[in-house]
Write a protein that holds these residues in place. Structure first.
Motif, mmCIF file in Angstrom:
data_model
loop_
_atom_site.group_PDB
_atom_site.id
_atom_site.type_symbol
_atom_site.label_atom_id
_atom_site.label_comp_id
_atom_site.label_asym_id
_atom_site.label_seq_id
_atom_site.Cartn_x
_atom_site.Cartn_y
_atom_site.Cartn_z
ATOM 1 N N LYS A 144 0.871 -1.064 0.175
ATOM 2 C CA LYS A 144 -0.334 0.339 -0.101
ATOM 3 C C LYS A 144 0.782 1.119 -0.023
ATOM 4 O O LYS A 144 1.976 1.341 0.856
ATOM 5 N N ALA A 145 0.350 1.864 -0.616
ATOM 6 C CA ALA A 145 1.394 3.469 -0.803
ATOM 7 C C ALA A 145 1.170 3.909 0.258
ATOM 8 O O ALA A 145 1.938 5.138 0.877
ATOM 9 N N HIS A 146 0.016 4.371 0.984
ATOM 10 C CA HIS A 146 0.038 4.850 2.250
ATOM 11 C C HIS A 146 -1.879 4.612 2.832
ATOM 12 O O HIS A 146 -1.755 3.475 2.327
ATOM 13 N N ALA A 157 -1.319 0.205 15.050
ATOM 14 C CA ALA A 157 -1.716 -1.346 14.720
ATOM 15 C C ALA A 157 -0.615 -1.964 14.379
ATOM 16 O O ALA A 157 0.179 -2.892 14.383
ATOM 17 N N VAL A 158 -1.520 -1.942 12.884
ATOM 18 C CA VAL A 158 -0.059 -2.362 11.606
ATOM 19 C C VAL A 158 1.393 -2.287 11.972
ATOM 20 O O VAL A 158 2.811 -3.045 11.522
ATOM 21 N N HIS A 159 1.800 -0.480 11.996
ATOM 22 C CA HIS A 159 3.276 -1.083 12.316
ATOM 23 C C HIS A 159 4.206 -1.050 13.403
ATOM 24 O O HIS A 159 4.839 -2.267 13.314
ATOM 25 N N GLY A 160 3.398 -1.509 14.382
ATOM 26 C CA GLY A 160 3.836 -2.345 15.748
ATOM 27 C C GLY A 160 3.725 -4.309 15.686
ATOM 28 O O GLY A 160 5.127 -4.405 15.548
ATOM 29 N N PRO A 174 8.753 -6.634 4.501
ATOM 30 C CA PRO A 174 8.569 -5.163 4.540
ATOM 31 C C PRO A 174 7.171 -4.775 5.082
ATOM 32 O O PRO A 174 6.164 -5.616 4.840
ATOM 33 N N GLU A 175 6.865 -3.744 5.299
ATOM 34 C CA GLU A 175 5.705 -3.411 6.270
ATOM 35 C C GLU A 175 5.031 -2.960 4.977
ATOM 36 O O GLU A 175 5.166 -2.577 4.039
#
Length: 348
Positions: A144-146, A157-160, A174-175
């Protein structure tokens, strides 16, 4: 005994890629409303790839126990410009199992995974194929671009999740990477050889290595229906991914235990210091109850984390098939049709 695998003979070049062909794997769960439209778009894509690269295509629809008319519609789809396989699982086994079923049944060399809800644009596939054929990449994954359209809590939550799963890992995931990706013939062959039953495709596709490239995109809005991924199910999938691909939760539990022990030790020293310097005894009941509740809570968390991994070990030891196929049919673009029934299973 060789503990590795040589897939170098499957290396493709721009000249040899066309001979390998492309299998498009599409897992389906209650996608009856938009399946016909998606198939028409895939037919147009197949014609484009054939004209530009001479690339033969097939699509493998995997019906993951849908409760609507998805399977009925899938059976009627025409093999126009590309071969069509319809694989119907005996029940809903989950997306990871459906992806594996598609990978097992794909007949051509390269594999493209995409969702059946229309959010993965077929028009973008040509760019992914170009990275494989023209640039020589083995894994072309999208991200996803953003996440500007998502809530702050979900973004954190996704970043964590990615921070935790990549903590201490040699091969980082990759995130924001998704299942919408293309694998070259040798990358697909390598992925097939991984023996575990608790699979996390995003992680495994990255773990196999080879030349990889990221392509950012913006998912299209759902053309029909609503997503089946509720917050509870997303949490469950996150736990499944963490425990299937990473030991980070175990490391976190160990560090938490060390931190708790260190805190208790320092607290004990402060009590001794106060007794020695003032001669006053520290009231015991509140501190005792807080300490017991803290230790008990941390122990339960650790037991739960260890239990998740023990459950994974038990699942691997049972060695149950990942899925069962209840029905499998094939339609060739040349008009040939074949079908088989429920005897076919996966993990054969």
């Amino acid at each position: 005994m060789t503990l590795g695998s040589d897939v170098s003979r499957l290396t493709t070049t721009a000249a040899s890629a066309a001979a390998k062909g492309l299998s498009i794997v599409v897992p389906l769960y209650n996608e009856a409303a938009g399946l016909a439209l998606l198939h028409e778009r895939l037919i147009g894509l197949a014609r484009t790839l054939k004209a530009r690269y001479g690339l033969a295509c097939e699509v493998v629809y995997v019906d993951d126990g849908s409760a609507d008319n998805t399977l009925v519609i899938a059976r009627t789809l025409a093999a126009d410009a590309l071969d069509v396989q319809v694989v119907s699982l005996s029940r809903n086994f989950g997306k990871e199992a459906a992806l594996m079923a598609g990978l097992d049944h794909a007949r051509l060399g390269a594999i493209l995974f995409m969702d059946g809800d229309g959010q993965h644009p077929p028009d973008m596939v040509e760019k992914l194929v170009s990275h494989w054929v023209d640039d020589g990449y083995d894994v072309v994954y999208t991200a996803k671009a953003h996440r500007d359209n998502e809530s702050f809590l979900r973004r954190q939550a996704v970043h964590g999740f990615y921070a935790l799963i990549n903590w201490g890992a040699r091969q980082k995931i990759p995130e924001d990477a998704g299942d919408f990706r293309l694998l070259s013939p040798r990358a697909a062959a390598a992925l097939r050889q991984l023996p575990e039953r608790n699979r996390f495709f995003k992680g495994l596709s990255n773990w196999i290595g080879f030349r990889q490239i990221r392509v950012d995109y913006e998912p299209a809005p759902r053309a029909h229906g609503v997503t089946t991924f509720s917050p509870g199910r997303l949490i469950g999938l996150s736990i499944e991914g963490l425990t299937s691909f990473s030991v980070a939760p175990l490391r976190f539990a160990s560090l938490l235990g060390v931190l708790l022990a260190l805190t208790a030790f320092i607290f004990g020293l402060t009590i001794l210091w106060e007794v020695w310097t003032t001669g006053k005894q520290v009231p015991g009941y509140p501190s005792l109850m807080i300490g017991l509740m803290t230790i008990g809570g941390v122990q339960l968390i650790m037991i739960g984390i260890v239990g998740e991994y023990i459950g994974k070990i038990l699942s691997e030891l049972k060695a149950r098939p990942i899925y069962f196929v209840a029905e499998h049919s094939e339609k060739r673009a040349d008009g040939e049709t074949t079908a088989s029934a429920s005897e076919r299973t996966a993990a054969e």
